[in-house]
Design a protein around this motif. Structure first.
Motif, PDB file in Angstrom:
ATOM      1  N   ARG A  39       4.291   2.265  18.223  1.00 46.71           N
ATOM      2  CA  ARG A  39       5.243   2.137  17.120  1.00 46.71           C
ATOM      3  C   ARG A  39       4.816   3.011  15.942  1.00 46.71           C
ATOM      4  N   VAL A  40       3.533   3.042  15.648  1.00 50.98           N
ATOM      5  CA  VAL A  40       3.029   3.916  14.578  1.00 50.98           C
ATOM      6  C   VAL A  40       3.299   5.379  14.910  1.00 50.98           C
TER       7      VAL A  40
ATOM      8  N   ASP B  59      -6.822   6.297   5.657  1.00 50.41           N
ATOM      9  CA  ASP B  59      -7.766   5.219   5.377  1.00 50.41           C
ATOM     10  C   ASP B  59      -7.858   4.227   6.529  1.00 50.41           C
ATOM     11  N   TRP B  60      -6.723   3.917   7.136  1.00 51.80           N
ATOM     12  CA  TRP B  60      -6.678   2.821   8.095  1.00 51.80           C
ATOM     13  C   TRP B  60      -6.828   3.253   9.545  1.00 51.80           C
ATOM     14  N   TRP B  61      -6.569   4.506   9.855  1.00 49.50           N
ATOM     15  CA  TRP B  61      -6.671   4.940  11.246  1.00 49.50           C
ATOM     16  C   TRP B  61      -8.048   4.660  11.848  1.00 49.50           C
ATOM     17  N   PRO B  62      -9.154   5.055  11.200  1.00 54.16           N
ATOM     18  CA  PRO B  62     -10.462   4.773  11.816  1.00 54.16           C
ATOM     19  C   PRO B  62     -10.795   3.285  11.866  1.00 54.16           C
TER      20      PRO B  62
ATOM     21  N   GLU C  19       0.813  -1.200   0.000  1.00 53.95           N
ATOM     22  CA  GLU C  19       0.000   0.000   0.000  1.00 53.95           C
ATOM     23  C   GLU C  19       0.856   1.264   0.000  1.00 53.95           C
ATOM     24  N   LEU C  20       1.894   1.267   0.820  1.00 49.19           N
ATOM     25  CA  LEU C  20       2.735   2.458   0.958  1.00 49.19           C
ATOM     26  C   LEU C  20       3.681   2.639  -0.226  1.00 49.19           C
ATOM     27  N   SER C  21       3.852   1.608  -1.016  1.00 45.81           N
ATOM     28  CA  SER C  21       4.649   1.756  -2.242  1.00 45.81           C
ATOM     29  C   SER C  21       3.823   2.335  -3.381  1.00 45.81           C
TER      30      SER C  21
ATOM     31  N   ALA D  82       4.883   0.636   7.728  1.00 46.31           N
ATOM     32  CA  ALA D  82       4.209  -0.607   7.341  1.00 46.31           C
ATOM     33  C   ALA D  82       4.291  -1.648   8.457  1.00 46.31           C
ATOM     34  N   HIS D  83       5.453  -1.740   9.094  1.00 46.73           N
ATOM     35  CA  HIS D  83       5.594  -2.683  10.212  1.00 46.73           C
ATOM     36  C   HIS D  83       4.684  -2.287  11.365  1.00 46.73           C
ATOM     37  N   GLY D  84       4.620  -0.996  11.680  1.00 46.44           N
ATOM     38  CA  GLY D  84       3.771  -0.559  12.779  1.00 46.44           C
ATOM     39  C   GLY D  84       2.295  -0.806  12.515  1.00 46.44           C
ATOM     40  N   LEU D  85       1.835  -0.431  11.328  1.00 43.09           N
ATOM     41  CA  LEU D  85       0.430  -0.638  10.983  1.00 43.09           C
ATOM     42  C   LEU D  85       0.104  -2.126  10.885  1.00 43.09           C
ATOM     43  N   GLY D  86       1.028  -2.905  10.319  1.00 42.33           N
ATOM     44  CA  GLY D  86       0.801  -4.343  10.205  1.00 42.33           C
ATOM     45  C   GLY D  86       0.712  -5.017  11.558  1.00 42.33           C
ATOM     46  N   TYR D  87       1.584  -4.608  12.466  1.00 42.31           N
ATOM     47  CA  TYR D  87       1.549  -5.153  13.827  1.00 42.31           C
ATOM     48  C   TYR D  87       0.227  -4.789  14.504  1.00 42.31           C
ATOM     49  N   TRP D  88      -0.220  -3.558  14.310  1.00 38.50           N
ATOM     50  CA  TRP D  88      -1.491  -3.111  14.888  1.00 38.50           C
ATOM     51  C   TRP D  88      -2.650  -3.941  14.345  1.00 38.50           C
ATOM     52  N   ALA D  89      -2.686  -4.153  13.046  1.00 38.43           N
ATOM     53  CA  ALA D  89      -3.780  -4.924  12.453  1.00 38.43           C
ATOM     54  C   ALA D  89      -3.772  -6.369  12.947  1.00 38.43           C
ATOM     55  N   ALA D  90      -2.581  -6.953  13.105  1.00 37.23           N
ATOM     56  CA  ALA D  90      -2.493  -8.336  13.564  1.00 37.23           C
ATOM     57  C   ALA D  90      -2.892  -8.478  15.030  1.00 37.23           C
ATOM     58  N   ARG D  91      -2.598  -7.454  15.823  1.00 40.26           N
ATOM     59  CA  ARG D  91      -2.912  -7.505  17.250  1.00 40.26           C
ATOM     60  C   ARG D  91      -4.176  -6.701  17.597  1.00 40.26           C
TER      61      ARG D  91
END
Length: 338
Positions: free
Chosen positions: A122-123, A103-106, A91-93, A144-153
């Motif tokens: 981390r974000v 888009d993803w914050w809410p 997405e970020l690329s 991307a790592h921060g947002l991905g970690y947030w989505a997974a957890r």
């Protein structure tokens, strides 16, 4: 902000590692090295990281790619951390980082409480760097790592009873009104499940600028409170201040319409951590002298503990004598990185 390239080098080094170790403990290194770089300590980054490296695990394997069609199924699945990080990398690329974040914050905000609030922290560190400096590839990958970690957890808090009485009070008064949970055993998820009520605070706020002011007040109050209450749990009570500060740092990258719900989520996080880990009473604390913000941060770096560094980073943001005293208190209460 670091302009030497050291932060980017450190992030590249860290992106070979996963966001957690032992299936539950957070990798704090990306947040700590960002704080070091932000406070003029880039020269200490690799030396600190050499000590911390033994705590890292390899980047996890993927399960199945996350897509625009299946992301809801993958949300909150901790096995999918690699899938989510790779998704946000794509997405970020393809789009600007503020657009992706907006888009993803809410979508992610209701699940702020997963991973002991570390994903949003981390974000917040990643957003601070991107707002202050060039959007280099390592810094975008870090987001991307921060947002991905947030989505997974991703983990929402539901069925909270809202206790009246503190809605218009000062943040410090509202935190004092939080009732500690009765059973104090277990980790963050277990304790969080026992938080069944919190004081109402800030629900009458509708103006974005007032939300920003209230959030700033909350960060200050939670940081100050650590000096007298940090003995309850020296590590976990750090997050009562650093989680709302991560939200505060991210607000400039978000549309103002998102600021009010961000305040409410940040309050719930700070108050919940307070309920889970605060002692039943304060202990007076006097700092061992008067120090500048730079001197306090240097002491935190010399100590090395990642939570000490992150609380001191927030205390320097707050900037007053009480906040710096809280940072010094964290140094006294925490074991050093060795």
């Amino acid at each position: 902000m670091d302009t030497t390239g050291i932060l980017d080098e450190a992030l590249q080094r860290l992106h070979r590692s996963g966001p957690e170790r032992l299936g539950r403990l957070t990798n704090h290194a990306p947040m700590a090295v960002e704080a070091l770089a932000a406070h003029g300590q880039a020269g200490s980054v690799h030396r600190w990281l050499d000590l911390y490296t033994r705590r890292l695990e390899e980047f996890p394997s993927g399960v199945e790619p996350v897509t625009a069609a299946n992301w809801r199924v993958a949300l909150g699945d901790s096995r999918r951390a690699a899938d989510w990080i790779n998704y946000f990398g794509r997405e970020l690329s393809e789009r600007s980082w503020p657009e992706v974040l907006t888009d993803w914050w809410p979508r992610l905000l209701p699940g702020l409480y997963g991973g002991s609030t570390h994903p949003v922290i981390r974000v917040g560190h990643a957003a601070r760097t991107l707002l202050a400096s060039e959007s280099t590839e390592p810094r975008l990958v870090e987001l991307a790592h921060g947002l991905g970690y947030w989505a997974a957890r991703y983990h929402p808090v539901a069925d909270l009873a809202l206790r009246p009485g503190a809605d218009s009070a000062a943040a410090a008064t509202a935190l004092d009104a939080v009732t500690p949970i009765a059973e104090r055993d277990g980790g963050f998820p277990d304790r969080l499940s026992r938080v069944t009520e919190l004081p109402v605070w800030g629900t009458a706020v509708t103006d974005p600028n007032e939300a920003h002011r209230r959030l700033t007040e909350l960060v200050r109050a939670a940081t100050h409170r650590y000096a007298t209450h940090g003995h309850g749990e020296a590590t976990m009570l750090v997050h009562a201040a650093t989680a709302p500060n991560a939200v505060l740092r991210t607000l400039p990258a978000l549309p103002q319409v998102m600021w009010v719900p961000s305040l409410r989520a940040a309050w719930t996080a700070s108050a919940a951590v307070t309920a889970m880990y605060s002692p039943h009473g304060p202990v007076e604390y006097t700092a061992p002298g008067t120090f500048t913000a730079e001197e306090v941060f240097e002491r935190a770096v010399a100590h090395g503990d990642e939570h000490v560094i992150k609380l001191t980073d927030t205390a320097v943001d707050v900037g007053d004598e009480q906040a710096l005293a809280a940072a010094l208190r964290s140094i006294e209460l925490s074991g050093p990185l060795v």
